[in-house]
Design a protein around this motif. Structure first.
Motif, PDB file in Angstrom:
ATOM      1  N   ARG A   1       0.846  -1.202   0.000  1.00  0.00           N
ATOM      2  CA  ARG A   1       0.000   0.000   0.000  1.00  0.00           C
ATOM      3  C   ARG A   1       0.876   1.245   0.000  1.00  0.00           C
ATOM      4  N   THR A   2       0.301   2.350  -0.428  1.00  0.00           N
ATOM      5  CA  THR A   2       0.987   3.625  -0.294  1.00  0.00           C
ATOM      6  C   THR A   2       0.811   4.120   1.136  1.00  0.00           C
ATOM      7  N   VAL A   3       1.576   5.125   1.499  1.00  0.00           N
ATOM      8  CA  VAL A   3       1.428   5.714   2.832  1.00  0.00           C
ATOM      9  C   VAL A   3       0.034   6.303   2.989  1.00  0.00           C
ATOM     10  N   VAL A   4      -0.463   6.954   1.946  1.00  0.00           N
ATOM     11  CA  VAL A   4      -1.813   7.537   1.992  1.00  0.00           C
ATOM     12  C   VAL A   4      -2.853   6.445   2.186  1.00  0.00           C
ATOM     13  N   GLU A   5      -2.710   5.345   1.459  1.00  0.00           N
ATOM     14  CA  GLU A   5      -3.650   4.231   1.617  1.00  0.00           C
ATOM     15  C   GLU A   5      -3.585   3.663   3.029  1.00  0.00           C
ATOM     16  N   TYR A   6      -2.388   3.585   3.581  1.00  0.00           N
ATOM     17  CA  TYR A   6      -2.226   3.047   4.928  1.00  0.00           C
ATOM     18  C   TYR A   6      -2.870   3.971   5.968  1.00  0.00           C
ATOM     19  N   LEU A   7      -2.630   5.273   5.845  1.00  0.00           N
ATOM     20  CA  LEU A   7      -3.180   6.209   6.824  1.00  0.00           C
ATOM     21  C   LEU A   7      -4.698   6.266   6.716  1.00  0.00           C
ATOM     22  N   ASP A   8      -5.208   6.662   5.601  1.00  0.00           N
ATOM     23  CA  ASP A   8      -6.634   6.697   5.258  1.00  0.00           C
ATOM     24  C   ASP A   8      -6.806   7.754   4.178  1.00  0.00           C
ATOM     25  N   PRO A   9      -7.061   7.337   2.941  1.00  0.00           N
ATOM     26  CA  PRO A   9      -7.139   8.288   1.835  1.00  0.00           C
ATOM     27  C   PRO A   9      -8.159   9.412   2.052  1.00  0.00           C
ATOM     28  N   ALA A  10      -9.303   9.090   2.611  1.00  0.00           N
ATOM     29  CA  ALA A  10     -10.338  10.113   2.814  1.00  0.00           C
ATOM     30  C   ALA A  10      -9.874  11.156   3.813  1.00  0.00           C
ATOM     31  N   TRP A  11      -9.235  10.721   4.895  1.00  0.00           N
ATOM     32  CA  TRP A  11      -8.763  11.658   5.903  1.00  0.00           C
ATOM     33  C   TRP A  11      -7.655  12.541   5.330  1.00  0.00           C
ATOM     34  N   VAL A  12      -6.716  11.920   4.607  1.00  0.00           N
ATOM     35  CA  VAL A  12      -5.619  12.687   4.005  1.00  0.00           C
ATOM     36  C   VAL A  12      -6.178  13.728   3.036  1.00  0.00           C
ATOM     37  N   GLU A  13      -7.181  13.349   2.263  1.00  0.00           N
ATOM     38  CA  GLU A  13      -7.791  14.291   1.314  1.00  0.00           C
ATOM     39  C   GLU A  13      -8.430  15.476   2.051  1.00  0.00           C
ATOM     40  N   MET A  14      -9.002  15.224   3.222  1.00  0.00           N
ATOM     41  CA  MET A  14      -9.624  16.299   4.001  1.00  0.00           C
ATOM     42  C   MET A  14      -8.588  17.184   4.695  1.00  0.00           C
ATOM     43  N   HIS A  15      -7.335  16.727   4.744  1.00  0.00           N
ATOM     44  CA  HIS A  15      -6.269  17.451   5.445  1.00  0.00           C
ATOM     45  C   HIS A  15      -5.046  17.574   4.534  1.00  0.00           C
ATOM     46  N   PRO A  16      -5.165  18.359   3.461  1.00  0.00           N
ATOM     47  CA  PRO A  16      -4.079  18.452   2.481  1.00  0.00           C
ATOM     48  C   PRO A  16      -2.785  19.056   3.036  1.00  0.00           C
ATOM     49  N   SER A  17      -2.842  19.706   4.180  1.00  0.00           N
ATOM     50  CA  SER A  17      -1.623  20.314   4.716  1.00  0.00           C
ATOM     51  C   SER A  17      -0.602  19.270   5.163  1.00  0.00           C
ATOM     52  N   ILE A  18      -1.008  18.017   5.322  1.00  0.00           N
ATOM     53  CA  ILE A  18      -0.034  16.996   5.715  1.00  0.00           C
ATOM     54  C   ILE A  18       0.664  16.359   4.508  1.00  0.00           C
ATOM     55  N   GLU A  19       0.191  16.667   3.312  1.00  0.00           N
ATOM     56  CA  GLU A  19       0.781  16.045   2.113  1.00  0.00           C
ATOM     57  C   GLU A  19       2.285  16.285   1.978  1.00  0.00           C
ATOM     58  N   PRO A  20       2.801  17.503   2.263  1.00  0.00           N
ATOM     59  CA  PRO A  20       4.268  17.661   2.170  1.00  0.00           C
ATOM     60  C   PRO A  20       5.023  16.729   3.127  1.00  0.00           C
ATOM     61  N   SER A  21       4.464  16.475   4.284  1.00  0.00           N
ATOM     62  CA  SER A  21       5.111  15.561   5.233  1.00  0.00           C
ATOM     63  C   SER A  21       5.064  14.129   4.719  1.00  0.00           C
ATOM     64  N   ILE A  22       3.987  13.772   4.050  1.00  0.00           N
ATOM     65  CA  ILE A  22       3.898  12.437   3.454  1.00  0.00           C
ATOM     66  C   ILE A  22       4.925  12.296   2.339  1.00  0.00           C
ATOM     67  N   VAL A  23       5.021  13.312   1.498  1.00  0.00           N
ATOM     68  CA  VAL A  23       5.993  13.295   0.392  1.00  0.00           C
ATOM     69  C   VAL A  23       7.414  13.157   0.936  1.00  0.00           C
TER      70      VAL A  23
END
Length: 88
Positions: free
Chosen positions: A54-76
């Motif tokens: 799985r991707t990190v986003v899939e592992y965390l929760d895609p819907a939650w990550v989408e609702m909180h785009p400010s964490i995307e740089p940390s995921i990257v």
């Protein structure tokens, strides 16, 4: 990789703290717990086993990550550190 994982946890904690009124507090807690598991896995070099394809986003929760785009740089940054660690 551990530093990037720690920064990801902090970013998620900040989002969870700002989302106290979030309708799905249980989802936020699940994501926070999974971020801590990622941090632990990064310290024992077992992230790839944990993700199990799985991707990190899939592992965390895609819907939650989408609702909180400010964490995307940390995921990257975490994914980049993971790939750099893989190629060592």
């Amino acid at each position: 990789m551990g530093i990037a994982a720690g920064k990801l946890v902090v970013a998620i904690q900040k989002e969870c703290g700002e989302a106290i009124g979030e309708s799905d507090a249980a989802l936020a807690q699940k994501v926070m717990n999974r971020a801590h598991v990622l941090l632990q896995a990064s310290q024992s070099s077992s992230v790839l086993s944990l993700l199990d394809g799985r991707t990190v986003v899939e592992y965390l929760d895609p819907a939650w990550v989408e609702m909180h785009p400010s964490i995307e740089p940390s995921i990257v940054a975490f994914v980049a550190a993971l790939h750099a660690h893989e190629n060592v």
